[in-house]
Write a protein that holds these residues in place. Structure first.
Motif, PDB file in Angstrom:
ATOM      1  N   TYR A  62      47.856  44.363 -25.313  1.00 21.21           N
ATOM      2  CA  TYR A  62      47.523  45.450 -24.424  1.00 21.21           C
ATOM      3  C   TYR A  62      48.811  45.733 -23.585  1.00 21.21           C
ATOM      4  CZ  TYR A  62      45.549  47.693 -20.568  1.00 21.21           C
ATOM      5  OH  TYR A  62      44.899  48.647 -19.475  1.00 21.21           O
TER       6      TYR A  62
ATOM      7  N   ASN B 143      51.343  47.683 -25.665  1.00 27.21           N
ATOM      8  CA  ASN B 143      50.564  48.983 -25.930  1.00 27.21           C
ATOM      9  C   ASN B 143      50.988  50.078 -24.646  1.00 27.21           C
ATOM     10  OD1 ASN B 143      49.328  49.590 -28.400  1.00 27.21           O
ATOM     11  ND2 ASN B 143      48.158  47.877 -27.968  1.00 27.21           N
TER      12      ASN B 143
ATOM     13  N   PHE C 275      54.695  50.869 -25.294  1.00 23.81           N
ATOM     14  CA  PHE C 275      54.701  51.866 -26.177  1.00 23.81           C
ATOM     15  C   PHE C 275      54.358  53.329 -25.749  1.00 23.81           C
ATOM     16  CE2 PHE C 275      56.450  48.733 -28.951  1.00 23.81           C
ATOM     17  CZ  PHE C 275      57.015  49.494 -29.708  1.00 23.81           C
ATOM     18  N   VAL C 276      53.249  53.326 -24.834  1.00 35.02           N
ATOM     19  CA  VAL C 276      52.756  54.551 -24.070  1.00 35.02           C
ATOM     20  C   VAL C 276      54.082  55.156 -23.428  1.00 35.02           C
ATOM     21  CG1 VAL C 276      51.534  55.542 -22.278  1.00 35.02           C
ATOM     22  CG2 VAL C 276      50.197  54.121 -24.062  1.00 35.02           C
TER      23      VAL C 276
ATOM     24  N   THR D 258      53.373  58.259 -31.235  1.00 31.77           N
ATOM     25  CA  THR D 258      53.642  56.873 -30.633  1.00 31.77           C
ATOM     26  C   THR D 258      52.568  56.722 -29.337  1.00 31.77           C
ATOM     27  OG1 THR D 258      55.729  56.693 -31.543  1.00 31.77           O
ATOM     28  CG2 THR D 258      54.875  55.037 -29.899  1.00 31.77           C
TER      29      THR D 258
ATOM     30  N   ALA E 169      49.470  54.462 -29.454  1.00 36.38           N
ATOM     31  CA  ALA E 169      49.460  53.250 -28.430  1.00 36.38           C
ATOM     32  C   ALA E 169      48.324  53.356 -27.319  1.00 36.38           C
ATOM     33  CB  ALA E 169      50.781  53.272 -27.734  1.00 36.38           C
TER      34      ALA E 169
ATOM     35  N   GLY F  47      45.223  52.457 -28.868  1.00 36.17           N
ATOM     36  CA  GLY F  47      45.592  51.107 -29.119  1.00 36.17           C
ATOM     37  C   GLY F  47      44.804  50.381 -28.054  1.00 36.17           C
ATOM     38  N   CYS F  48      45.561  50.644 -26.934  1.00 42.21           N
ATOM     39  CA  CYS F  48      45.191  50.047 -25.508  1.00 42.21           C
ATOM     40  C   CYS F  48      43.433  50.076 -25.311  1.00 42.21           C
ATOM     41  CB  CYS F  48      45.673  50.630 -24.420  1.00 42.21           C
ATOM     42  SG  CYS F  48      47.496  50.443 -24.170  1.00 42.21           S
TER      43      CYS F  48
ATOM     44  N   TYR G 212      44.215  50.839 -36.071  1.00 43.94           N
ATOM     45  CA  TYR G 212      45.173  50.526 -35.246  1.00 43.94           C
ATOM     46  C   TYR G 212      46.546  49.908 -35.819  1.00 43.94           C
ATOM     47  CZ  TYR G 212      48.476  49.226 -31.458  1.00 43.94           C
ATOM     48  OH  TYR G 212      49.764  48.911 -30.781  1.00 43.94           O
TER      49      TYR G 212
ATOM     50  N   MET H 194      50.121  51.453 -36.745  1.00 44.47           N
ATOM     51  CA  MET H 194      51.344  50.929 -36.124  1.00 44.47           C
ATOM     52  C   MET H 194      52.379  50.843 -37.372  1.00 44.47           C
ATOM     53  SD  MET H 194      52.660  50.384 -33.657  1.00 44.47           S
ATOM     54  CE  MET H 194      51.838  50.583 -32.280  1.00 44.47           C
TER      55      MET H 194
ATOM     56  N   GLU I  76      57.461  47.465 -33.369  1.00 44.41           N
ATOM     57  CA  GLU I  76      56.095  48.033 -33.946  1.00 44.41           C
ATOM     58  C   GLU I  76      55.581  46.860 -35.080  1.00 44.41           C
ATOM     59  OE1 GLU I  76      56.678  52.918 -33.124  1.00 44.41           O
ATOM     60  OE2 GLU I  76      57.564  51.751 -34.933  1.00 44.41           O
TER      61      GLU I  76
ATOM     62  N   ILE J 149      54.058  44.311 -33.157  1.00 44.30           N
ATOM     63  CA  ILE J 149      52.634  44.616 -32.868  1.00 44.30           C
ATOM     64  C   ILE J 149      51.766  44.625 -33.718  1.00 44.30           C
ATOM     65  CG2 ILE J 149      51.470  46.623 -31.841  1.00 44.30           C
ATOM     66  CD1 ILE J 149      53.634  47.093 -30.109  1.00 44.30           C
TER      67      ILE J 149
END
Length: 222
Positions: free
Chosen positions: A13, A16, A19-20, A63, A67, A70-71, A85, A89, A205, A208
């Motif tokens: 989390y 992510n 990455f946001v 991305t 992301a 993904g969160c 997800y 990724m 990545e 992740i």
């Protein structure tokens, strides 16, 4: 879910969220590059110069979206969403790695091509009534192909004037670099930033992706 799985969940989390922010940063960097090129991107011979910043913006958007979801998927502890997800990724990892390797391998050739773009602008300048070089000189604050001495009469754009009827003062244009060197340096500094940051992001990545796979597997065992 055991303690190790819970740790994977919150670590994923947090990554992510990073990455946001990384996606937003890519969008900003690509946009700044396009903005710095100004009206020169309208020149027919400069169309290819937009490829890299546009690619960065697209990767940044993807991305950010991946992301962000993904969160959401991680917090909801949905195994199916987490697997999807992880696949997304991995695709992002492949794209980032490909971009980084391409820039590493093709960097010298790419910079030569950027120099040729300026050569083309210079060669077509007279036929286009100064438009290509004017756009380049205004965007990159440079003068001439190699220096101001390339001109018999120095154009107003060498002084940053959009009004072509204005006289460019020698105190201004003599301090300006040639456009070929300035344009190539612009791309050299940006490609250095892009290739190293892309490589680092790609490795993150991959990490992740592996974490997401472990978390999805743990969710299935619940």
């Amino acid at each position: 879910m055991n303690c190790l799985s819970a740790m994977f969940k919150y670590l994923l989390y947090l990554l992510n969220l990073v990455f946001v922010a990384g996606g937003i940063l890519c969008i900003v960097v690509g946009s700044i590059m396009l903005s710095n090129m100004g009206d020169f991107t309208a020149f027919e011979g400069a169309v290819n110069t937009q490829t890299i910043p546009i690619t960065i913006i697209v990767i940044g958007c993807v991305t950010f979206i991946v992301a962000f979801f993904g969160c959401c998927g991680t917090i909801r502890e949905n195994a199916c969403c987490t697997r999807i997800y992880a696949i997304c990724m991995f695709i992002l990892f492949a794209l980032q790695l490909t971009l980084s390797i391409w820039i590493f391998v093709q960097n010298d050739k790419f910079l030569d091509k950027m120099g040729e773009v300026v050569d083309t602008a210079w060669n077509e300048n007279e036929a286009a009534k100064g438009a290509p070089m004017d756009a380049l000189q205004l965007a990159f604050k440079c003068c001439g192909r190699y220096s101001y001495s390339d001109y018999t009469v120095v154009p107003a754009s060498c002084c940053g004037y959009k009004d072509s009827s204005r006289v460019c003062e020698s105190t201004i244009y003599t301090t300006k670099e040639g456009c070929r060197g300035k344009f190539v340096d612009f791309w050299a500094s940006n490609t250095d930033l892009i290739r190293w940051s892309s490589l680092i992001i790609a490795l993150c990545e991959l990490g992740i992706f592996l974490l997401a796979c472990c978390l999805a597997s743990a969710m299935n065992k619940k």
